[in-house]
Design an enzyme around this catalytic site. Structure first.
Site, mmCIF file in Angstrom:
data_model
loop_
_atom_site.group_PDB
_atom_site.id
_atom_site.type_symbol
_atom_site.label_atom_id
_atom_site.label_comp_id
_atom_site.label_asym_id
_atom_site.label_seq_id
_atom_site.Cartn_x
_atom_site.Cartn_y
_atom_site.Cartn_z
ATOM 1 C CG ASP A 194 -32.265 -2.031 -18.675
ATOM 2 O OD1 ASP A 194 -32.005 -3.107 -19.254
ATOM 3 O OD2 ASP A 194 -31.547 -1.552 -17.780
ATOM 4 C CD GLU A 250 -37.866 -18.087 -30.336
ATOM 5 O OE1 GLU A 250 -38.465 -19.124 -30.685
ATOM 6 O OE2 GLU A 250 -36.630 -17.944 -30.436
ATOM 7 C CE LYS A 303 -31.647 -3.673 -15.490
ATOM 8 N NZ LYS A 303 -30.477 -2.885 -15.877
ATOM 9 C CG HIS A 339 -44.720 -23.528 -31.695
ATOM 10 N ND1 HIS A 339 -43.600 -22.799 -31.397
ATOM 11 C CD2 HIS A 339 -45.648 -23.163 -30.784
ATOM 12 C CE1 HIS A 339 -43.825 -22.041 -30.328
ATOM 13 N NE2 HIS A 339 -45.064 -22.243 -29.932
#
Lengths: 350, 350, 350, 350
Positions: A242, A36, A166, A340
């Protein structure tokens, strides 16, 4: 059934320099890996802002890593007695921990008793590692000791989900997990207008209506920001971290106010940045290169700097750059979509 | 200030085959990009389980993409009138939306009025795209219409954080965002013993004590699982997805029960899988290769299959593989650490 | 084993008048039952404020009552088909509902499928009753129809906890349960100084730092206020309401801003006020007296006024009175404790 | 503007005896004030169950009361230094606290730094009082000390909403506020059938599907039960407690499992029961009568019993009675509605 170990390639830009003050005093450029690409422009604008505003001040509030175990006892009274006894044996427990690793140290235990179950959240410092495996190993040793000492306890799980890794929670923000970093900046009206094309009041009001109230209305939990997860992902990947830990990392709070002189106070508060400079993923050439670029690699020569805390601080400063840039663009009707489309059109030409 | 556009390399294994039934009927191998290699073994064990248990059944419950805007009115009464009027103009609003894209369709509007602010969450179908930009564009057009129609409304933000993108919430689980996919499997005692080295009861009990209760104790919100985020990250990256969306993706629920015959019913419930097969990140060679490998690429030839829903379904089946494998290992004291150490020692030898 | 049915006595003051505008236009005094007498002074100061500031505008945004059932099917695919079919039978379902009561009407169904379980949240209007029993009865009839139509579904529970009654949730705020009422007031600097001994800016800043951010830091969910629960309890009791519903009622949001002229905009947003003017508890003499006092009793003569919505609106206006008074006192260091001690010393003299 | 101080009358039944074991060993009947009379029958059935099952074991896990203040500093680094210094002055701070009250003792401080704000949650023991005012007074004294010591800190609020009083949160469950009480019972299949008309498995399964998963799906936070709030309200009122505290009290967790012999383990876990036997509301005749009835009044003669913990324990045992009774009735299709209609028809005849 595992086949074809190969590699994928994530586009990465080096963006900066970002001026960092507070716990450190330097200018760093940062690697950002993402599909992105508007994120690069967003961080870049924030970086420019840091240069023109005297820098982003970073402060490390806390640093710990956790693992929770679950055990089953006879009843709540039984477990309460064991809790009391374990709290009285901290030296013994510390000894067990340090035997499992040169770097782990037990700094706290948090108990939750529920019926005949007890959840124990062990909290450690883990040196320069993020500490996922180090804490599992230490917790397993503690678990073995507890089970051999209290024969009427039964093993349930080496992870009881109050660690919590997580996954979304309130506990990580309240009790701490990973590095708790605050990044702050003050921006004058003029710089705000010149670089961000907006005013301090507009950003402050947007923070109230979007990040604070919008998040409350969405049923969020201990989280109020625009897009911390984007920078977390983009930096965890090139730094060999991670990146699934962006889940808890995403739960941070953007806090703003208007200073007496009309300038903007803008802060990014990240209680759960989980990173290290040693361990899995740190031996790839590109990771070494980027850790060096951030002056976070030759940690063995240092007695004073914790490099894990330093990269967490740099990441949080980078989050501030992209957060304020996105918010500024949203204060101006139509700007976000135009930006964008412009960036993506450019991207297609390449 | 953007320099040195380069690439980083994430290790990727192809693991499988996983047998998938329900909405699809095929065996697929899946790409997993991660620095944490024990994940490969974990998915691999689950894949084997799917082959020996008749397959993992996948069901797509819902599919939508959202963007929320915020506006300011005179007072709550004023906003309530406008809400009522907008709900009566759905044809007009649909017309505006379809003019912005060949693929976007407005399917619902959710309003939250707070004082003199109104948050409108537009919900769309977005064809084969994940829809981040498509929904922003459509929402901007709707916003322009609303602001030109109601002159006493003021623009606050193109995103009001009840969308909500890459952030923790309850709203995404309750109202839907992305693909809502359920994956289910039934496992006999024998297969459970043979492949998972445990019993249905042990897994069911662990799910209650760890995933359900542990998550509640941690102050989690609409989320109860062991490690969905790991597979989400590992598959979003090689498939060219915006991996910061693992934040909301991580909020899923593992639900188990014991069947009458003593076998295990195990399900993974993912309400917010945000993926597409067109758009940013989909044109890299490796992405094309992997989308082809999953039979999810030549979507133009198909009238019936939605390939975005298909990859969401495959991802959810893969989550089931790794979830059940990790949980099985945690039912056996000592197994998790041994497995990690074994795999990492092997990794070091390479 | 039930003995000695007797009565307890809760001290009750009538406080006011409060000037109410918006959906209604009147001045009402309200009954407040509590052991915590400083609340009376707090509401009284807010009432005075309402008289000097042109009134508190109340708006009823929504009104519905809910009950959720749980059923078990074969698998998720099976349940998805049933969901689709039920959504197509709304006339049939409505017919079943209206046969159970003269007042219940089914207005929406919200489905959540989790593995082989389906949770259906039925949403009704319930006329002038709060609707606890009416919705249980209607939902039981719907459940009986569904179970007789789909023989392979199994009954799990008449309440699946996504209703959700007297419990904390995000779903009640997002989807609605009870009356959703907004109360608003504008207060000039002068009135703010005269009555509240503070400034608009101080109250606005306190709202940001305490109600918004403090609540986020506390791990609250869809709730950001100082003490709504106090007024809810104090009014539910004398009005014969089921006061255990203050749990969901407490989850509201105080939103403030500074108007262009420097005056304060202050709003109280209560999405879950659960009250009625008929049903259990409404036949006590004191309840009748207080409902009459609020002009909310002779509802049979009225075609236009919904009196349940009216008392919900009056309650919300009263919450505004006590909320702004407490917040004002907290802006001034030392004031809260002094006020409490003064009131309690007086109380002791009586 | 406060007029007509009068009284309202809440119907109250004395229900029992309930057999209590664990921290206490006695049989008590309890007062229940409510307009919702089916609650009496529900508690009564649970009481009978306690007599036939050897009693309900109660354990007090923790006891503390909290108040949080908010201050503003120069920046996060400044606040971190002050935090460190305050943690080193616990004797000084304790001295300040004990000067404000004979009963308050500071037992912990929890800090949350957010940008240039610091929230300090002071945790106290408060003897036999619930401690609302005692902790405000002590915290005000601490605040005055801190502000006089650190001249560059600014007062924001005496309450920063991380206390948190009468509001939903995760922090109260995680860090503790009020009495943390667990009530447990074991019920044989025979007793389950005889008194509850159901089986251990049915109750256990309902707990999973309704209380655990249903609450997760509803977006609840650290709460999973059927109706704790009903008993909390019904007992707080006749015992002279501040019943608005049922909000945090409602956030508890029902945990069940099946014992090896097939009997049911059923536990009620209430981390936030906020009650006292002295203070506001305790001097009414009926309160004195009921405190005496529970053997919780002549506290001055006792060195060993904490009567506040004892009534919290009795309340939690009573919650268990009504929780298991309601859940049992929901396992049987149609029973809940029949029971309500029966009881209400009876009520009308009286």
């Amino acid at each position: 059934m595992i086949k074809d170990i190969e590699k994928i390639y994530i586009p990465t830009a080096v963006v900066g320099p970002i001026k960092i003050i507070g716990n450190y005093d330097e200018q760093v450029s940062v690697p950002l890996s993402t599909y992105e690409k508007p994120l690069w422009a967003s961080v870049s604008r924030g970086a420019k802002l840091s240069m023109e505003s005297g820098g982003i001040s970073v402060t490390c509030i806390d640093d710990r890593m956790t693992r929770s175990v679950v055990l089953e006892g006879k009843d709540a009274g039984h477990l309460l007695k064991i809790k009391t006894q374990l709290l009285g044996q901290q030296n013994k427990l510390q000894e067990i921990v340090v035997n499992t690793s040169n770097h782990a140290k037990l700094i706290n235990m948090h108990f939750q008793i529920l019926g005949n179950l007890v959840y124990i959240r062990f909290e450690y410092t883990t040196g320069e590692a993020s500490g996922h495996n180090m804490t599992t190993k230490a917790s397993e040793a503690l678990l073995n000791y507890i089970l051999s000492t209290y024969k009427d306890l039964k093993y349930v799980s080496i992870s009881g989900n109050i660690c919590t890794d997580k996954k979304v929670s309130a506990i990580n923000g309240i009790l701490g997990r990973g590095k708790n970093i605050i990044a702050e900046i003050n921006i004058t009206k003029d710089v705000c207008k010149k670089i961000l094309k907006t005013t301090p009041e507009k950003i402050h009001n947007l923070n109230i209506k979007k990040n604070l109230i919008g998040s409350i209305l969405a049923g969020s939990i201990r989280s109020a920001n625009a897009h911390y997860a984007n920078v977390l992902l983009a930096m965890y990947l090139p730094l060999g971290q991670d990146a699934a830990n962006i889940v808890e990392g995403s739960q941070g709070i953007t806090y703003t106010s208007i200073n007496k002189d009309g300038s903007l106070y803008f802060s990014v508060n990240c209680p759960n940045i989980i990173v290290g400079v040693v361990g899995n993923g740190k031996d790839y050439n590109f990771v070494t290169k980027y850790l060096n670029m951030l002056n976070c690699k030759n940690y063995s020569n240092s007695n004073t700097t914790n490099y894990s805390q330093k990269i967490a601080s740099i990441i949080t400063a980078t989050i501030l750059c992209s957060e304020i840039s996105l918010m500024a663009s949203q204060t101006n009707r139509g700007e976000l979509m135009r930006a964008h489309e412009l960036i993506e059109r450019k991207g297609k030409n390449k």
